[in-house]
Design a protein around this motif. Structure first.
Motif, PDB file in Angstrom:
ATOM      1  N   ASN A 190       0.821  -1.210   0.000  1.00 58.48           N
ATOM      2  CA  ASN A 190       0.000   0.000   0.000  1.00 58.48           C
ATOM      3  C   ASN A 190       0.853   1.258   0.000  1.00 58.48           C
ATOM      4  OD1 ASN A 190      -2.418  -1.386  -0.067  1.00 58.48           O
ATOM      5  ND2 ASN A 190      -2.637  -1.454   2.166  1.00 58.48           N
ATOM      6  N   ARG A 191       1.962   1.217   0.767  1.00 55.67           N
ATOM      7  CA  ARG A 191       2.856   2.387   0.791  1.00 55.67           C
ATOM      8  C   ARG A 191       3.464   2.618  -0.586  1.00 55.67           C
ATOM      9  NH1 ARG A 191       4.712   0.148   5.869  1.00 55.67           N
ATOM     10  NH2 ARG A 191       6.671  -0.526   4.897  1.00 55.67           N
ATOM     11  N   HIS A 192       3.870   1.522  -1.241  1.00 54.64           N
ATOM     12  CA  HIS A 192       4.448   1.668  -2.585  1.00 54.64           C
ATOM     13  C   HIS A 192       3.388   2.108  -3.591  1.00 54.64           C
ATOM     14  CE1 HIS A 192       8.516   0.401  -1.844  1.00 54.64           C
ATOM     15  NE2 HIS A 192       8.100  -0.674  -1.183  1.00 54.64           N
ATOM     16  N   ARG A 193       2.152   1.605  -3.407  1.00 59.44           N
ATOM     17  CA  ARG A 193       1.083   1.979  -4.332  1.00 59.44           C
ATOM     18  C   ARG A 193       0.792   3.475  -4.236  1.00 59.44           C
ATOM     19  NH1 ARG A 193      -4.493   1.842  -3.762  1.00 59.44           N
ATOM     20  NH2 ARG A 193      -4.302   0.816  -1.732  1.00 59.44           N
ATOM     21  N   HIS A 194       0.883   4.011  -3.031  1.00 58.77           N
ATOM     22  CA  HIS A 194       0.679   5.441  -2.848  1.00 58.77           C
ATOM     23  C   HIS A 194       1.988   6.219  -2.962  1.00 58.77           C
ATOM     24  CE1 HIS A 194      -3.004   3.802  -0.866  1.00 58.77           C
ATOM     25  NE2 HIS A 194      -3.541   4.835  -1.493  1.00 58.77           N
ATOM     26  N   LEU A 195       3.063   5.503  -3.340  1.00 62.35           N
ATOM     27  CA  LEU A 195       4.373   6.111  -3.576  1.00 62.35           C
ATOM     28  C   LEU A 195       4.871   6.892  -2.362  1.00 62.35           C
ATOM     29  CD1 LEU A 195       3.889   7.230  -7.269  1.00 62.35           C
ATOM     30  CD2 LEU A 195       5.099   5.229  -6.429  1.00 62.35           C
ATOM     31  N   VAL A 196       4.728   6.270  -1.182  1.00 67.44           N
ATOM     32  CA  VAL A 196       5.276   6.861   0.039  1.00 67.44           C
ATOM     33  C   VAL A 196       6.695   6.331   0.204  1.00 67.44           C
ATOM     34  CG1 VAL A 196       5.043   7.071   2.536  1.00 67.44           C
ATOM     35  CG2 VAL A 196       2.993   6.953   1.097  1.00 67.44           C
ATOM     36  N   PRO A 197       7.724   7.178   0.146  1.00 69.31           N
ATOM     37  CA  PRO A 197       9.101   6.694   0.275  1.00 69.31           C
ATOM     38  C   PRO A 197       9.323   6.019   1.633  1.00 69.31           C
ATOM     39  CG  PRO A 197       9.043   8.969  -0.506  1.00 69.31           C
ATOM     40  CD  PRO A 197       7.661   8.635  -0.054  1.00 69.31           C
ATOM     41  N   SER A 198      10.205   5.037   1.657  1.00 65.93           N
ATOM     42  CA  SER A 198      10.481   4.320   2.907  1.00 65.93           C
ATOM     43  C   SER A 198      11.967   4.415   3.231  1.00 65.93           C
ATOM     44  CB  SER A 198      10.060   2.856   2.790  1.00 65.93           C
ATOM     45  OG  SER A 198      10.748   2.207   1.743  1.00 65.93           O
ATOM     46  N   VAL A 199      12.252   4.622   4.512  1.00 63.48           N
ATOM     47  CA  VAL A 199      13.621   4.717   5.014  1.00 63.48           C
ATOM     48  C   VAL A 199      13.797   3.653   6.085  1.00 63.48           C
ATOM     49  CG1 VAL A 199      15.334   6.185   6.138  1.00 63.48           C
ATOM     50  CG2 VAL A 199      13.678   7.193   4.554  1.00 63.48           C
ATOM     51  N   ALA A 200      14.830   2.815   5.958  1.00 64.86           N
ATOM     52  CA  ALA A 200      15.112   1.772   6.942  1.00 64.86           C
ATOM     53  C   ALA A 200      16.309   2.183   7.781  1.00 64.86           C
ATOM     54  CB  ALA A 200      15.387   0.440   6.247  1.00 64.86           C
ATOM     55  N   ILE A 201      16.171   2.066   9.097  1.00 67.14           N
ATOM     56  CA  ILE A 201      17.285   2.330  10.003  1.00 67.14           C
ATOM     57  C   ILE A 201      17.952   0.990  10.289  1.00 67.14           C
ATOM     58  CG2 ILE A 201      17.974   3.244  12.244  1.00 67.14           C
ATOM     59  CD1 ILE A 201      15.497   4.982  12.235  1.00 67.14           C
ATOM     60  N   ALA A 202      19.172   0.828   9.825  1.00 61.02           N
ATOM     61  CA  ALA A 202      19.899  -0.428  10.003  1.00 61.02           C
ATOM     62  C   ALA A 202      21.225  -0.146  10.694  1.00 61.02           C
ATOM     63  CB  ALA A 202      20.142  -1.097   8.647  1.00 61.02           C
ATOM     64  N   GLY A 203      21.867  -1.197  11.170  1.00 58.37           N
ATOM     65  CA  GLY A 203      23.160  -1.016  11.814  1.00 58.37           C
ATOM     66  C   GLY A 203      23.471  -2.134  12.772  1.00 58.37           C
ATOM     67  N   TYR A 204      24.602  -1.996  13.423  1.00 59.23           N
ATOM     68  CA  TYR A 204      25.060  -3.009  14.376  1.00 59.23           C
ATOM     69  C   TYR A 204      24.158  -3.005  15.605  1.00 59.23           C
ATOM     70  CZ  TYR A 204      28.947  -6.137  15.526  1.00 59.23           C
ATOM     71  OH  TYR A 204      29.727  -7.241  15.758  1.00 59.23           O
ATOM     72  N   THR A 205      24.093  -4.144  16.258  1.00 57.42           N
ATOM     73  CA  THR A 205      23.269  -4.209  17.461  1.00 57.42           C
ATOM     74  C   THR A 205      23.782  -3.238  18.523  1.00 57.42           C
ATOM     75  OG1 THR A 205      22.397  -5.673  19.191  1.00 57.42           O
ATOM     76  CG2 THR A 205      24.620  -6.138  18.400  1.00 57.42           C
ATOM     77  N   ASN A 206      22.865  -2.588  19.206  1.00 58.82           N
ATOM     78  CA  ASN A 206      23.159  -1.627  20.281  1.00 58.82           C
ATOM     79  C   ASN A 206      23.868  -0.375  19.783  1.00 58.82           C
ATOM     80  OD1 ASN A 206      22.684  -1.141  23.029  1.00 58.82           O
ATOM     81  ND2 ASN A 206      24.785  -1.625  23.592  1.00 58.82           N
ATOM     82  N   ALA A 207      23.670  -0.035  18.500  1.00 61.10           N
ATOM     83  CA  ALA A 207      24.266   1.191  17.966  1.00 61.10           C
ATOM     84  C   ALA A 207      23.400   2.416  18.238  1.00 61.10           C
ATOM     85  CB  ALA A 207      24.504   1.056  16.459  1.00 61.10           C
ATOM     86  N   GLY A 208      22.163   2.198  18.702  1.00 59.80           N
ATOM     87  CA  GLY A 208      21.272   3.318  19.010  1.00 59.80           C
ATOM     88  C   GLY A 208      20.208   3.552  17.960  1.00 59.80           C
ATOM     89  N   LYS A 209      19.812   2.510  17.241  1.00 64.64           N
ATOM     90  CA  LYS A 209      18.818   2.669  16.160  1.00 64.64           C
ATOM     91  C   LYS A 209      17.444   3.045  16.714  1.00 64.64           C
ATOM     92  CE  LYS A 209      19.579  -1.496  14.721  1.00 64.64           C
ATOM     93  NZ  LYS A 209      20.668  -1.766  15.709  1.00 64.64           N
ATOM     94  N   SER A 210      17.020   2.375  17.783  1.00 65.64           N
ATOM     95  CA  SER A 210      15.704   2.672  18.353  1.00 65.64           C
ATOM     96  C   SER A 210      15.669   4.076  18.945  1.00 65.64           C
ATOM     97  CB  SER A 210      15.347   1.635  19.420  1.00 65.64           C
ATOM     98  OG  SER A 210      15.262   0.340  18.861  1.00 65.64           O
ATOM     99  N   SER A 211      16.761   4.479  19.592  1.00 60.00           N
ATOM    100  CA  SER A 211      16.826   5.847  20.133  1.00 60.00           C
ATOM    101  C   SER A 211      16.731   6.869  19.016  1.00 60.00           C
ATOM    102  CB  SER A 211      18.139   6.045  20.906  1.00 60.00           C
ATOM    103  OG  SER A 211      18.227   5.156  21.995  1.00 60.00           O
ATOM    104  N   LEU A 212      17.372   6.571  17.888  1.00 63.61           N
ATOM    105  CA  LEU A 212      17.333   7.488  16.753  1.00 63.61           C
ATOM    106  C   LEU A 212      15.922   7.567  16.180  1.00 63.61           C
ATOM    107  CD1 LEU A 212      19.340   9.265  15.205  1.00 63.61           C
ATOM    108  CD2 LEU A 212      19.601   7.388  13.570  1.00 63.61           C
ATOM    109  N   LEU A 213      15.237   6.424  16.081  1.00 62.75           N
ATOM    110  CA  LEU A 213      13.851   6.429  15.600  1.00 62.75           C
ATOM    111  C   LEU A 213      12.976   7.277  16.520  1.00 62.75           C
ATOM    112  CD1 LEU A 213      11.722   5.219  13.594  1.00 62.75           C
ATOM    113  CD2 LEU A 213      11.338   3.454  15.315  1.00 62.75           C
ATOM    114  N   ASN A 214      13.159   7.148  17.832  1.00 62.56           N
ATOM    115  CA  ASN A 214      12.381   7.948  18.771  1.00 62.56           C
ATOM    116  C   ASN A 214      12.660   9.436  18.584  1.00 62.56           C
ATOM    117  OD1 ASN A 214      11.245   5.669  19.896  1.00 62.56           O
ATOM    118  ND2 ASN A 214      12.687   5.561  21.608  1.00 62.56           N
ATOM    119  N   ARG A 215      13.917   9.801  18.347  1.00 62.86           N
ATOM    120  CA  ARG A 215      14.262  11.207  18.152  1.00 62.86           C
ATOM    121  C   ARG A 215      13.645  11.774  16.878  1.00 62.86           C
ATOM    122  NH1 ARG A 215      15.937  15.063  21.746  1.00 62.86           N
ATOM    123  NH2 ARG A 215      17.257  14.066  23.302  1.00 62.86           N
ATOM    124  N   LEU A 216      13.637  10.968  15.826  1.00 58.65           N
ATOM    125  CA  LEU A 216      13.155  11.450  14.533  1.00 58.65           C
ATOM    126  C   LEU A 216      11.636  11.482  14.450  1.00 58.65           C
ATOM    127  CD1 LEU A 216      15.674   9.586  12.195  1.00 58.65           C
ATOM    128  CD2 LEU A 216      15.557  12.058  12.570  1.00 58.65           C
TER     129      LEU A 216
END
Length: 475
Positions: free
Chosen positions: A245-271
């Protein structure tokens, strides 16, 4: 922990013309300092309540520097702590390759056994994936439980899985790992279903060699693996539908990836203010979280938090979590988060990119983000900036650099393909809203007959806006 016993010239090892290591270095089983997490000032009653496994770590250093080998064993210690174990000692054996029989070489097994007896450990964890024969040989020689890095990571995933799909994925990975390691311990023939072992109830036509207990276990595991794969495929349908559905409505997607415990969830909360679990632990996030975000000009896009990677991520996990990792593969942009305070951030980046390559996400555009700036000294910052001059330096904890990261993400998002000028009647405010959400508004003007928009939009929305498009000479 045992006193360090390292040769000061250890870093200057070399190989001869045949590529073999010097005999003295191959014979050295070396302790790695600073790994002990043994609790101090704790009563016997408190210790019995905790019931932590007491472990000794052992690794084989085949390539790279001594620092690389120690970093790998230090990471294994952190994994063991995350699993609830108490690290008592850590040893590294220098070899050109792991011994095919005992991993560290039969001559060194006795020294490892002595270290286990001296420390009172009940488990040995090998820094690598052991073959079934290596596992069996080490347990027979050392007389305590032996597990490898893969089994340890699987155990941590099992502890942290919360959703139904996450639990099924972990169970699938565990069964795939267990399958070739089932052992009969010499009892298989006495546990056959047929023959005299089957009892008098077997009857004519049912006696014979029958099926051993080991064969029965393998058959049951194969059946369960097939069932889990079907369940995971069914459970991934809902996420696939949302992604479609996101692709059908052409909503861009950004994935937060990285090493474990690098702070990905904290970054998602900040953004995004997502409010997802943030914990200073390895693999705290197993289930992907997707939240909506918005650019400064009103375009919407999604941000997804994903499971962290690690060196030598078990291939069973990559296969089992493939449906979850598709959030990364199908994204338009990857925000690759690096723990700037880690002793070996370059090694972490290499490990993450290897996994991205394994899942087919190495062609997706990438933004490097060095996190935990508040925990890095000035000299280290200069080194990291020299290493990755295009990276964005942030602190998810303090919020420093977050606005710059938002701007970089906005600039790197795919731009709508069609540029047009339209006059949208005031009664069609829904169209104006969709243009702002899905497109890029370059200018706005309000006239008596409606809102004049100069914008870039996707082809589907451009088709809807054709009736309102301004003539070239008017524009």
């Amino acid at each position: 922990m045992t006193e360090t016993n390292m040769n000061p010239e250890f870093d200057d090892l070399f190989t001869d013309d045949n590529g073999e290591l010097e005999l003295a270095e191959r014979n050295a089983l070396r302790r790695v300092a600073g790994l002990s997490t043994e609790l101090t000032e704790i009563t016997e009653v408190e210790y019995r309540q905790l019931r932590l496994e007491r472990v000794v770590l052992v690794g084989v250093w085949t390539e790279g520097t001594l620092e690389d080998a120690e970093n790998s064993l230090a990471e294994l210690a952190a994994l063991a702590e995350t699993a609830g174990s108490q690290v008592l000692d850590g040893l590294v054996q220098r070899r050109s390759r792991p011994d095919p029989s005992t991993f560290i070489g039969r001559g060194k097994v006795g020294e490892l056994r002595d270290a286990v007896v001296t420390s009172g450990a009940d488990t040995v964890i090998a820094d690598g994936e052991l073959s079934p024969s290596q596992l069996r040989s080490l347990e027979q020689e050392i007389k305590v439980k032996v597990i490898d890095r893969t089994a340890l990571i699987l155990d941590i995933f099992a502890q942290h899985a919360k959703s139904r799909e996450g639990k099924a994925q972990v169970e699938l990975a565990q069964l795939q790992y267990l399958m070739p390691r089932l052992r009969g311990w010499g009892e298989a023939l006495s546990r056959q279903a047929g023959g005299s072992a089957g009892g008098s109830g077997g009857g004519v036509g049912l006696r014979g060699p029958g099926e051993t207990k080991l064969e029965t276990d393998r058959r049951r595991i194969r059946t369960k693996i097939a069932r889990l794969r079907r369940e995971i495929a069914q459970m991934s349908t809902a996420r696939d539908t949302k992604r479609h559905n996101r692709h059908r409505h052409l909503v861009p997607s950004v994935a937060i990836a990285g090493y474990t415990n690098a702070g990905k969830s904290s970054l998602l909360n900040r953004l995004t203010g997502a409010g997802v679990l943030v914990e200073d632990a390895l693999f705290a996030t197993l289930d992907p979280t997707t939240r909506r975000a918005q650019t400064s000009d009103g375009r919407h896009y999604t941000l997804s938090d994903t499971v962290g990677f690690v060196r030598h991520l078990p291939h069973q996990l990559v296969e089992a979590f493939r449906s979850t990792l598709e959030e990364v593969t199908a994204s338009d942009l990857i925000v690759h988060v690096i723990d700037g305070s880690h002793p070996d951030p370059q090694g972490q980046v290499k490990a993450v990119r290897e996994v991205l390559g394994d899942i087919g996400a190495d062609e997706v555009r990438e933004i490097l983000v060095v996190n935990k700036m508040d925990a890095i000294d000035a000299d280290m910052v200069l080194e990291l900036r020299a290493e990755w001059p295009d990276a964005v330096f942030v602190s998810a904890h303090s919020g420093a650099g977050i606005d710059k990261l938002r701007l970089v993400i906005e600039q790197e998002l795919p731009q709508p393909a069609v540029e047009m000028r339209v006059v949208v009647p005031y009664i069609r405010g829904d169209l104006v809203s969709r243009i702002r959400q899905r497109g890029e508004v370059l200018s706005t003007e309000h006239r008596g007959d409606g809102t004049v928009l100069h914008a870039r939009v996707d082809e589907a929305l451009a088709a809807e806006l054709r009736p309102f498009e301004m003539a070239a000479e008017t524009a």
